[in-house]
Design a protein around this motif. Structure first.
Motif, mmCIF file in Angstrom:
data_model
loop_
_atom_site.group_PDB
_atom_site.id
_atom_site.type_symbol
_atom_site.label_atom_id
_atom_site.label_comp_id
_atom_site.label_asym_id
_atom_site.label_seq_id
_atom_site.Cartn_x
_atom_site.Cartn_y
_atom_site.Cartn_z
ATOM 1 N N VAL A 51 1.545 10.161 6.989
ATOM 2 C CA VAL A 51 0.233 10.746 6.743
ATOM 3 C C VAL A 51 -0.678 9.660 6.184
ATOM 4 N N MET A 52 -1.888 9.610 6.697
ATOM 5 C CA MET A 52 -2.889 8.675 6.184
ATOM 6 C C MET A 52 -3.721 9.405 5.130
ATOM 7 N N ALA A 70 4.620 12.898 -1.323
ATOM 8 C CA ALA A 70 5.011 12.373 -0.013
ATOM 9 C C ALA A 70 6.058 11.275 -0.168
ATOM 10 N N TRP A 71 5.858 10.396 -1.126
ATOM 11 C CA TRP A 71 6.853 9.348 -1.373
ATOM 12 C C TRP A 71 8.214 9.951 -1.711
ATOM 13 N N GLU A 76 6.076 8.605 5.089
ATOM 14 C CA GLU A 76 5.326 7.356 4.951
ATOM 15 C C GLU A 76 3.870 7.639 4.600
ATOM 16 N N VAL A 77 3.362 6.914 3.611
ATOM 17 C CA VAL A 77 1.969 7.044 3.205
ATOM 18 C C VAL A 77 1.178 5.855 3.728
ATOM 19 N N ILE A 78 0.166 6.136 4.498
ATOM 20 C CA ILE A 78 -0.689 5.109 5.071
ATOM 21 C C ILE A 78 -2.013 5.112 4.317
ATOM 22 N N LYS A 93 1.183 0.526 5.282
ATOM 23 C CA LYS A 93 2.170 1.433 4.717
ATOM 24 C C LYS A 93 2.334 1.048 3.248
ATOM 25 N N VAL A 94 2.115 2.006 2.375
ATOM 26 C CA VAL A 94 2.198 1.743 0.937
ATOM 27 C C VAL A 94 3.337 2.568 0.351
ATOM 28 N N ARG A 95 4.228 1.909 -0.394
ATOM 29 C CA ARG A 95 5.418 2.569 -0.934
ATOM 30 C C ARG A 95 5.336 2.848 -2.432
ATOM 31 N N GLN A 96 4.407 2.179 -3.105
ATOM 32 C CA GLN A 96 4.250 2.392 -4.547
ATOM 33 C C GLN A 96 2.882 1.880 -4.984
#
Length: 204
Positions: A51-52, A70-71, A76-78, A93-96
């Motif tokens: 999801v963006m 979402a994390w 995946e967070v866009i 793509k951001v994980r934190q």
């Protein structure tokens, strides 16, 4: 665009910005929590892999709890990085949270040295967009930079038949009966407020 429409948009931007800024912080937080839960229900029901979203700025709907959910759930967070010169967005793509830095306009956005770039042909499954106002006809009133409109045009040029679902995240005071739109505008499939999900009538 007709000058009267330009003036109408300018006045509406000012009015909506003032109304949103006038909300008490604790009320804004409570309503954002409700909106975030509704966004999450929609995303979970859609069974998507990514999801963006956007990182909130000033008085926008706070999406941070939604992003953290979402994390936790493995989606995946866009997040977009804004290119001021071209008015284009680059996706990562951001994980934190530590993968962000302060970028254009003072908004927190992905750090290219830490976050993973998605590539020019990447198409998110769901796009959650901020805005100053949203029309029940699907139109969105942004901040005047045209970033999301240009991004929509880029997605169309990719030739991917599976276009994303566009969701506007807004407080109910930002939802109006109708907004003017042009062919290149990014139109919303639905607008999520603290009162529920308003599904629009749009051909994108």
């Amino acid at each position: 665009m007709d000058k009267s429409v330009i003036n109408e948009k300018r006045m509406l931007r000012q009015a909506m910005s003032a109304s949103r800024n006038a909300m008490q912080p604790e009320i804004r937080m409570q309503l954002s929590e409700t909106i975030g839960k509704m966004l999450w229900q929609h995303v979970r029901a859609a069974v998507v892999a990514n999801v963006m979203a956007y990182v909130p700025y000033r008085s926008e709907v706070d999406t941070r709890p939604f992003i953290e959910q979402a994390w936790r759930e493995g989606i995946e967070v866009i997040l977009p990085q804004c290119e001021v010169e071209t008015r284009a967005m680059t996706l990562f793509k951001v994980r934190q949270w530590s993968e962000l830095r302060e970028g254009a306009y003072g908004i927190m956005e992905p750090d290219p040295e830490l976050a993973e770039a998605c590539g020019d042909t990447f198409v998110p499954e769901i796009i959650i967009a901020p805005g100053l106002a949203f029309g029940k006809n699907g139109a969105r009133l942004g901040y005047g930079g045209g970033y999301y409109d240009r991004f929509k045009e880029r997605l169309m040029l990719c030739g991917n038949s599976a276009l994303p679902v566009w969701l506007g995240a807004a407080f109910s005071l930002q939802l109006v009966e109708w907004l003017p739109s042009e062919r290149h505008d990014a139109m919303m499939d639905a607008v999520v407020t603290e009162h529920g999900i308003w599904r629009t009538q749009t051909d994108r």
